[in-house]
Design a protein around this motif. Sequence first.
Motif, PDB file in Angstrom:
ATOM      1  N   VAL A   9       0.840  -1.204   0.000  1.00  0.00           N
ATOM      2  CA  VAL A   9       0.000   0.000   0.000  1.00  0.00           C
ATOM      3  C   VAL A   9       0.874   1.253   0.000  1.00  0.00           C
ATOM      4  O   VAL A   9       0.584   2.238  -0.702  1.00  0.00           O
ATOM      5  N   ALA A  10       1.948   1.256   0.801  1.00  0.00           N
ATOM      6  CA  ALA A  10       2.859   2.406   0.825  1.00  0.00           C
ATOM      7  C   ALA A  10       3.514   2.610  -0.537  1.00  0.00           C
ATOM      8  O   ALA A  10       3.667   3.754  -1.011  1.00  0.00           O
ATOM      9  N   ALA A  11       3.897   1.515  -1.192  1.00  0.00           N
ATOM     10  CA  ALA A  11       4.495   1.622  -2.529  1.00  0.00           C
ATOM     11  C   ALA A  11       3.494   2.185  -3.531  1.00  0.00           C
ATOM     12  O   ALA A  11       3.847   3.001  -4.401  1.00  0.00           O
ATOM     13  N   MET A  12       2.227   1.772  -3.426  1.00  0.00           N
ATOM     14  CA  MET A  12       1.187   2.312  -4.308  1.00  0.00           C
ATOM     15  C   MET A  12       1.023   3.808  -4.100  1.00  0.00           C
ATOM     16  O   MET A  12       0.878   4.576  -5.058  1.00  0.00           O
ATOM     17  N   PHE A  13       1.046   4.233  -2.829  1.00  0.00           N
ATOM     18  CA  PHE A  13       0.897   5.661  -2.543  1.00  0.00           C
ATOM     19  C   PHE A  13       2.064   6.466  -3.105  1.00  0.00           C
ATOM     20  O   PHE A  13       1.880   7.547  -3.682  1.00  0.00           O
ATOM     21  N   ILE A  14       3.275   5.949  -2.949  1.00  0.00           N
ATOM     22  CA  ILE A  14       4.452   6.651  -3.468  1.00  0.00           C
ATOM     23  C   ILE A  14       4.391   6.748  -4.989  1.00  0.00           C
ATOM     24  O   ILE A  14       4.684   7.806  -5.577  1.00  0.00           O
ATOM     25  N   CYS A  15       3.984   5.663  -5.637  1.00  0.00           N
ATOM     26  CA  CYS A  15       3.870   5.691  -7.100  1.00  0.00           C
ATOM     27  C   CYS A  15       2.775   6.654  -7.554  1.00  0.00           C
ATOM     28  O   CYS A  15       2.927   7.366  -8.555  1.00  0.00           O
ATOM     29  N   VAL A  17       1.731   9.370  -5.976  1.00  0.00           N
ATOM     30  CA  VAL A  17       2.178  10.751  -5.761  1.00  0.00           C
ATOM     31  C   VAL A  17       3.148  11.178  -6.851  1.00  0.00           C
ATOM     32  O   VAL A  17       3.104  12.313  -7.346  1.00  0.00           O
ATOM     33  N   ASN A  18       4.021  10.278  -7.248  1.00  0.00           N
ATOM     34  CA  ASN A  18       5.032  10.609  -8.261  1.00  0.00           C
ATOM     35  C   ASN A  18       4.582  10.292  -9.681  1.00  0.00           C
ATOM     36  O   ASN A  18       5.399  10.338 -10.609  1.00  0.00           O
ATOM     37  N   GLU A  19       3.291   9.975  -9.869  1.00  0.00           N
ATOM     38  CA  GLU A  19       2.700   9.704 -11.183  1.00  0.00           C
ATOM     39  C   GLU A  19       3.450   8.593 -11.911  1.00  0.00           C
ATOM     40  O   GLU A  19       3.776   8.692 -13.091  1.00  0.00           O
ATOM     41  N   ILE A  20       3.717   7.510 -11.179  1.00  0.00           N
ATOM     42  CA  ILE A  20       4.381   6.338 -11.745  1.00  0.00           C
ATOM     43  C   ILE A  20       3.342   5.236 -11.919  1.00  0.00           C
ATOM     44  O   ILE A  20       2.448   5.070 -11.089  1.00  0.00           O
ATOM     45  N   SER A  21       3.443   4.491 -12.990  1.00  0.00           N
ATOM     46  CA  SER A  21       2.511   3.408 -13.241  1.00  0.00           C
ATOM     47  C   SER A  21       2.597   2.367 -12.131  1.00  0.00           C
ATOM     48  O   SER A  21       3.687   1.925 -11.760  1.00  0.00           O
ATOM     49  N   LEU A  22       1.429   2.001 -11.595  1.00  0.00           N
ATOM     50  CA  LEU A  22       1.391   1.054 -10.492  1.00  0.00           C
ATOM     51  C   LEU A  22       0.506  -0.151 -10.803  1.00  0.00           C
ATOM     52  O   LEU A  22      -0.129  -0.720  -9.914  1.00  0.00           O
ATOM     53  N   ASP A  23       0.487  -0.540 -12.062  1.00  0.00           N
ATOM     54  CA  ASP A  23      -0.358  -1.672 -12.452  1.00  0.00           C
ATOM     55  C   ASP A  23       0.044  -2.963 -11.748  1.00  0.00           C
ATOM     56  O   ASP A  23      -0.796  -3.793 -11.426  1.00  0.00           O
ATOM     57  N   SER A  24       1.338  -3.119 -11.493  1.00  0.00           N
ATOM     58  CA  SER A  24       1.806  -4.362 -10.870  1.00  0.00           C
ATOM     59  C   SER A  24       1.600  -4.395  -9.360  1.00  0.00           C
ATOM     60  O   SER A  24       1.925  -5.386  -8.720  1.00  0.00           O
TER      61      SER A  24
END
Length: 291
Positions: A57-63, A65-72
């Motif tokens: 969940v923390a990794a999803m939030f960081i992605c 915020v930084n507009e990084i694809s989080l499909d995985s």
Amino acid sequence: MKSVSNKFLVSAKGFAAYFFSGKQSVVYYSTSVVRTPYHVVDPSPWPMIMGANLWGVAAMFICWVNEISLDSLYWGIPLFALTFYSWVRDIINEATFQGFHTEKVQSGLTLGFILFLISELMLFFSFFWAFFHSALSSSVEIGCCWPPVGLECLDWSKVPLHNTALLVASSASITLSHNYLQWGDIWVATATYIATLGLSVMFIKNQYEEYAWSSFSISDGVYGSCFFMLTGLHGLHVIGGTCGLLFCFVRMMLLQFSSEHHVALTLAIWYWHFVDIVWLGLFFIIYIWGS
């Protein structure tokens, strides 16, 4: 169960066979098992799995915020929900059906929750301190006045006053529901409980609309930062408290609470009263005095 906290002996029969002179003799003995009022929790995989889920969940939030694809990383959401459900299911089974939550365990849970509320109070106190510091010693950059020059504050007599009435009414209705549950009137307790949930949803709706109509944002100086940080943090606590009340409502409908044993509901009501008190401080300090 008071009897659980007392020590009692459980007789157990055993035997040992001895062969002497061609004859079999049997010797019986007894052992004693001492029961304690504490709950020794069985080994569980849920803490480790929940830790991995929180990392996702923390990794999803960081992605995000930084507009990084989080499909995985979407796997973390259903896995988090499944782990939370399984962990809570085990706790409910231990407390309601297996009787592991004795009076000593309940007192420990209550003490831990009180310490949690104190930590939450310190969290809000830190942001109130920042607001008072900025208001009582205004810097040159904001015009040496409070509120800052050019900033239009919200009218406390409109949405904030309405929200105050909603929270105070919800606090009164949940207390009334608790009293009727203790008196054994489940139907009136249910009706007042539903009214509390409705009032909390109305508060969340009003708070969202207030943010949408506001003429300033969190990036508009120290006033906007303090205002949205305090009201937004409180709003998150209201959402969390509403989820806790909804969870206890489902358990009450499943008849898992009795007039004497409902520790989870009591702690949820305490949390809701805490949220109500914090809002009263927000209303008088941020909306009235601070504007």
